[in-house]
Design an enzyme around this catalytic site. Sequence first.
Site, PDB file in Angstrom:
ATOM      1  N   ASN A 115       7.988  -7.682  -2.951  1.00  0.00           N
ATOM      2  CA  ASN A 115       7.060  -8.318  -2.005  1.00  0.00           C
ATOM      3  C   ASN A 115       6.946  -9.824  -2.220  1.00  0.00           C
ATOM      4  OD1 ASN A 115       4.627  -8.427  -0.136  1.00  0.00           O
ATOM      5  ND2 ASN A 115       3.642  -9.012  -2.073  1.00  0.00           N
ATOM      6  N   ARG A 173      -0.473  -8.481   4.949  1.00  0.00           N
ATOM      7  CA  ARG A 173       0.999  -8.470   4.954  1.00  0.00           C
ATOM      8  C   ARG A 173       1.620  -9.863   4.883  1.00  0.00           C
ATOM      9  NH1 ARG A 173       0.098  -3.718   8.206  1.00  0.00           N
ATOM     10  NH2 ARG A 173       0.743  -1.932   6.946  1.00  0.00           N
ATOM     11  N   ASP A 182       4.843 -15.114  -1.335  1.00  0.00           N
ATOM     12  CA  ASP A 182       5.088 -13.936  -0.500  1.00  0.00           C
ATOM     13  C   ASP A 182       6.407 -14.030   0.274  1.00  0.00           C
ATOM     14  OD1 ASP A 182       3.750 -11.473   0.159  1.00  0.00           O
ATOM     15  OD2 ASP A 182       3.667 -12.207   2.220  1.00  0.00           O
ATOM     16  N   ARG A 210       9.991   3.054  -7.620  1.00  0.00           N
ATOM     17  CA  ARG A 210       8.572   2.907  -7.341  1.00  0.00           C
ATOM     18  C   ARG A 210       8.516   1.498  -6.750  1.00  0.00           C
ATOM     19  NH1 ARG A 210       4.611  -1.150  -8.874  1.00  0.00           N
ATOM     20  NH2 ARG A 210       2.560  -0.207  -8.897  1.00  0.00           N
ATOM     21  N   ASP A 212       6.694  -1.695  -5.556  1.00  0.00           N
ATOM     22  CA  ASP A 212       5.421  -2.356  -5.828  1.00  0.00           C
ATOM     23  C   ASP A 212       4.805  -2.953  -4.553  1.00  0.00           C
ATOM     24  OD1 ASP A 212       3.611  -3.552  -7.950  1.00  0.00           O
ATOM     25  OD2 ASP A 212       4.296  -5.412  -7.014  1.00  0.00           O
ATOM     26  N   HIS A 216       1.387  -4.591   1.179  1.00  0.00           N
ATOM     27  CA  HIS A 216       1.549  -6.000   1.532  1.00  0.00           C
ATOM     28  C   HIS A 216       2.859  -6.294   2.249  1.00  0.00           C
ATOM     29  CE1 HIS A 216      -2.091  -6.442  -0.773  1.00  0.00           C
ATOM     30  NE2 HIS A 216      -1.528  -5.630  -1.652  1.00  0.00           N
ATOM     31  N   GLU A 248       3.964   2.098  -3.550  1.00  0.00           N
ATOM     32  CA  GLU A 248       2.612   1.880  -4.065  1.00  0.00           C
ATOM     33  C   GLU A 248       1.738   1.342  -2.935  1.00  0.00           C
ATOM     34  OE1 GLU A 248      -0.378  -0.730  -6.707  1.00  0.00           O
ATOM     35  OE2 GLU A 248       1.272  -1.581  -5.568  1.00  0.00           O
ATOM     36  N   ARG A 352       3.308  12.382 -12.185  1.00  0.00           N
ATOM     37  CA  ARG A 352       3.741  11.319 -13.096  1.00  0.00           C
ATOM     38  C   ARG A 352       2.783  11.267 -14.280  1.00  0.00           C
ATOM     39  NH1 ARG A 352       3.761   5.523 -10.536  1.00  0.00           N
ATOM     40  NH2 ARG A 352       1.525   5.750 -10.827  1.00  0.00           N
TER      41      ARG A 352
HETATM   42  C1  AAO Z   1      -1.820 -12.351 -12.215  1.00  0.00           C
HETATM   43  C2  AAO Z   1      -3.225 -12.854 -12.447  1.00  0.00           C
HETATM   44  C3  AAO Z   1      -3.775 -13.476 -11.188  1.00  0.00           C
HETATM   45  C4  AAO Z   1      -2.839 -14.597 -10.730  1.00  0.00           C
HETATM   46  C5  AAO Z   1      -1.456 -14.015 -10.516  1.00  0.00           C
HETATM   47  C6  AAO Z   1      -0.431 -15.057 -10.114  1.00  0.00           C
HETATM   48  O1  AAO Z   1      -4.037 -11.765 -12.863  1.00  0.00           O
HETATM   49  O2  AAO Z   1      -5.057 -13.996 -11.457  1.00  0.00           O
HETATM   50  O3  AAO Z   1      -3.316 -15.129  -9.507  1.00  0.00           O
HETATM   51  O4  AAO Z   1      -1.014 -13.410 -11.739  1.00  0.00           O
HETATM   52  O5  AAO Z   1      -0.357 -16.071 -11.044  1.00  0.00           O
HETATM   53  C7  AAO Z   1      -0.253  -7.349 -11.653  1.00  0.00           C
HETATM   54  C8  AAO Z   1      -1.652  -7.641 -12.147  1.00  0.00           C
HETATM   55  C9  AAO Z   1      -2.215  -8.921 -11.557  1.00  0.00           C
HETATM   56  C10 AAO Z   1      -1.248 -10.058 -11.804  1.00  0.00           C
HETATM   57  C11 AAO Z   1       0.051  -9.682 -11.108  1.00  0.00           C
HETATM   58  C12 AAO Z   1       1.122 -10.762 -11.217  1.00  0.00           C
HETATM   59  O6  AAO Z   1      -2.500  -6.550 -11.808  1.00  0.00           O
HETATM   60  O7  AAO Z   1      -3.453  -9.200 -12.216  1.00  0.00           O
HETATM   61  O8  AAO Z   1      -1.791 -11.268 -11.275  1.00  0.00           O
HETATM   62  O9  AAO Z   1       0.574  -8.496 -11.737  1.00  0.00           O
HETATM   63  O10 AAO Z   1       1.397 -11.054 -12.524  1.00  0.00           O
HETATM   64  C13 AAO Z   1      -3.849  -4.837  -4.983  1.00  0.00           C
HETATM   65  C14 AAO Z   1      -2.479  -4.477  -4.399  1.00  0.00           C
HETATM   66  C15 AAO Z   1      -1.668  -3.611  -5.328  1.00  0.00           C
HETATM   67  C16 AAO Z   1      -1.617  -4.190  -6.747  1.00  0.00           C
HETATM   68  C17 AAO Z   1      -3.054  -4.338  -7.222  1.00  0.00           C
HETATM   69  C18 AAO Z   1      -3.126  -4.908  -8.635  1.00  0.00           C
HETATM   70  O11 AAO Z   1      -2.656  -3.841  -3.141  1.00  0.00           O
HETATM   71  O12 AAO Z   1      -0.357  -3.551  -4.803  1.00  0.00           O
HETATM   72  O13 AAO Z   1      -3.752  -5.250  -6.339  1.00  0.00           O
HETATM   73  N1  AAO Z   1      -0.792  -3.377  -7.642  1.00  0.00           N
HETATM   74  C19 AAO Z   1       0.606  -3.774  -7.932  1.00  0.00           C
HETATM   75  C20 AAO Z   1       0.980  -3.558  -9.388  1.00  0.00           C
HETATM   76  C21 AAO Z   1       0.256  -4.568 -10.265  1.00  0.00           C
HETATM   77  C22 AAO Z   1       0.712  -5.968  -9.927  1.00  0.00           C
HETATM   78  C23 AAO Z   1       1.009  -6.174  -8.501  1.00  0.00           C
HETATM   79  C24 AAO Z   1       0.939  -5.160  -7.569  1.00  0.00           C
HETATM   80  C25 AAO Z   1       1.591  -7.465  -8.107  1.00  0.00           C
HETATM   81  O14 AAO Z   1       0.744  -2.250  -9.750  1.00  0.00           O
HETATM   82  O15 AAO Z   1       0.445  -4.305 -11.628  1.00  0.00           O
HETATM   83  O16 AAO Z   1      -0.310  -6.927 -10.308  1.00  0.00           O
HETATM   84  O17 AAO Z   1       2.984  -7.357  -8.337  1.00  0.00           O
HETATM   85  C26 AAO Z   1      -8.515  -3.180  -3.180  1.00  0.00           C
HETATM   86  C27 AAO Z   1      -7.288  -2.942  -2.320  1.00  0.00           C
HETATM   87  C28 AAO Z   1      -6.039  -2.791  -3.140  1.00  0.00           C
HETATM   88  C29 AAO Z   1      -5.903  -3.939  -4.131  1.00  0.00           C
HETATM   89  C30 AAO Z   1      -7.171  -3.944  -5.029  1.00  0.00           C
HETATM   90  C31 AAO Z   1      -7.130  -5.013  -6.098  1.00  0.00           C
HETATM   91  O18 AAO Z   1      -8.883  -1.988  -3.860  1.00  0.00           O
HETATM   92  O19 AAO Z   1      -7.466  -1.771  -1.568  1.00  0.00           O
HETATM   93  O20 AAO Z   1      -4.922  -2.799  -2.265  1.00  0.00           O
HETATM   94  O21 AAO Z   1      -4.740  -3.714  -4.932  1.00  0.00           O
HETATM   95  O22 AAO Z   1      -8.292  -4.173  -4.164  1.00  0.00           O
HETATM   96  O23 AAO Z   1      -7.153  -6.267  -5.512  1.00  0.00           O
HETATM   97  C32 AAO Z   1     -12.581  -0.095  -4.391  1.00  0.00           C
HETATM   98  C33 AAO Z   1     -11.811   0.133  -3.087  1.00  0.00           C
HETATM   99  C34 AAO Z   1     -10.346  -0.210  -3.315  1.00  0.00           C
HETATM  100  C35 AAO Z   1     -10.257  -1.631  -3.743  1.00  0.00           C
HETATM  101  C36 AAO Z   1     -11.002  -1.725  -5.078  1.00  0.00           C
HETATM  102  C37 AAO Z   1     -10.935  -3.098  -5.721  1.00  0.00           C
HETATM  103  O24 AAO Z   1     -12.190   0.846  -5.391  1.00  0.00           O
HETATM  104  O25 AAO Z   1     -11.943   1.497  -2.712  1.00  0.00           O
HETATM  105  O26 AAO Z   1      -9.590   0.005  -2.132  1.00  0.00           O
HETATM  106  O27 AAO Z   1     -12.370  -1.410  -4.873  1.00  0.00           O
HETATM  107  O28 AAO Z   1     -11.605  -4.035  -4.933  1.00  0.00           O
END
Ligand code: AAO
Length: 502
Positions: A115, A173, A182, A210, A212, A216, A248, A352
């Site tokens: 992405n 997106r 992006d 898987r 990622d 988005h 994901e 998993r």
């Molecule tokens: C890091 C730093 C950031 C910095 C960035 C760039 O932490 O501060 O800005 O570097 O310098 C992982 C880490 C991130 C890290 C990133 C890059 O987790 O902290 O950022 O690597 O190094 C969303 C996405 C989902 C994503 C998830 C973490 O939709 O795809 O965020 N997961 C994958 C991987 C993950 C990885 C990335 C993607 C990026 O598994 O390891 O990040 O490659 C809502 C939305 C979700 C959203 C969450 C969190 O969720 O629905 O889509 O996930 O928010 O933002 C309730 C709601 C629930 C909601 C939740 C949280 O439970 O029901 O829907 O509240 O608000």
Amino acid sequence: MKLLVLATLLGLSSAQFDPHMKDGRTSLVHLFEWRWADIAEECERYLAPNGYGGVQISPPSEHIVLTNPWQPWWQRYQPISYNLCSRSGNENELRDMITRCNNVGVNIYVDAVINHMCGAGGGEGKHSSCGSYFNANTKDFPSVPYSAWDFNDGKCHTGSGEIENYNDIYQVRDCRLVSLLDLALEKDYVRGKVAEYMNTLIDMGVAGFRVDACKHMWPGDLSAVFRRLNNLNTKWFSSGSRPFIVQEVIDLGGEPITASEYTGLGRVTEFKYGAKLGTVIRKWSGEKLSYLVNWGEGWGMMASGKALVFVDNHDNQRGHGAGGASIVTFWDSRLYKIAVGLMLAHPYGVTRVMSSFRWDRNIVNGQDENDWMGPPSYGDGTTKPVPINPDSTCADGWVCEHRWRQIRNMVIFRNVVNGEPLSNWWDNGSNQVAFGRGSREIVVTKSSKTKPGTYCDVISGDKQGSSCTGKQVQVGGDGYAYFNISNSEEDPFIAIHADSKL
Ligand code: AAO
């Protein structure tokens, strides 16, 4: 006309929903942050002999190397190029792992980060895992190559350039997820580069991906990429096999983007599974085990054939991603064994198992201050190997949940009952339940009906030859077994199956 019909059927039978596991195996394990060299060993010495069907590996692509915080695990979610050297090892080690795991019938599934590239603040010429130059300021990644043209910023209409509102599908997106640059996946060139990366891995012998951050990416763009993927390598997979795809997408309800937009393209991570199971196991909000009688679709989850399920993942075990406080992890080992045991006993989804590393958890006001900490490593940031103790547990901070007897034996259990429907559900209207799988019998807490004989409970011990190191369960001529489980026991459940009969 006949030909057309045949083609459709073939397409379906080899579709990307099938993990292509060998020898009736059913579960994969996420060896989070493991080195390729250790995974190769683990396939041969442990995963194959214990019936694991595959491994989800951490992203193998070249990634940024960060120093503040010091080499966080999440640096691997910031690609610099599709060169195959990462914190887990180089291309030769990756190839050796894929080959050796395939040779013992254990599949490899790659975590593909397509992405985005690194964060917008990633700087210029800083460190990357293969040493490639890049400039995040000008969006220049010459090792792919990508240039400013290949990114979405022009399409994003938020003031910050970031996703500000998950209720706006265009932002989600076309804008930056946590400032990550992006990629414009609508461009044929970008699709081509991504497909080339994934095809390199397919040709090396991986069984699937898987993918990622699929929420988005537009489903149409993903579909265009997936269509370009090669069939799996016929050295290990039958000809015409399509790569297994797990997208994901976090869908807990309440947002306009739903998992169902993606289930036509491949499997999707079912995040409701772990979030709700955690609530039940913790007995929060008045939930009870007996309510699991219609677990799965009956709880508002996607169709079983579309779902990849897990109790926790690498994000929500440390407060990232979604799922919230209900998520059960190895830190609550007693509850965790019950949750994973239930997941593996129940027919819903492809399962998993998570395999984690310990970190210095430090929760302040509900937030883990050390949620960034990377895997066990030396002072220079090099990941440590996974040493195995004489009792078969892991040392040096590697948790190895997949080696816990209760979890490992339920992985075997799931293989034994593969294809059998849930049967003979029993509950006491509260927190005692029992059920079987078809005629192949089992029990999870309390009594259930099964074939007469003496069985070894695979939760409290192992069947070794004709004896049992744990509890023995007598099943009488009437097909019923009577036994007691105290709720103060470390593992308050039992499981027996055809192969655990003494
Ligand atoms: C890091 C730093 C950031 C910095 C960035 C760039 O932490 O501060 O800005 O570097 O310098 C992982 C880490 C991130 C890290 C990133 C890059 O987790 O902290 O950022 O690597 O190094 C969303 C996405 C989902 C994503 C998830 C973490 O939709 O795809 O965020 N997961 C994958 C991987 C993950 C990885 C990335 C993607 C990026 O598994 O390891 O990040 O490659 C809502 C939305 C979700 C959203 C969450 C969190 O969720 O629905 O889509 O996930 O928010 O933002 C309730 C709601 C629930 C909601 C939740 C949280 O439970 O029901 O829907 O509240 O608000």
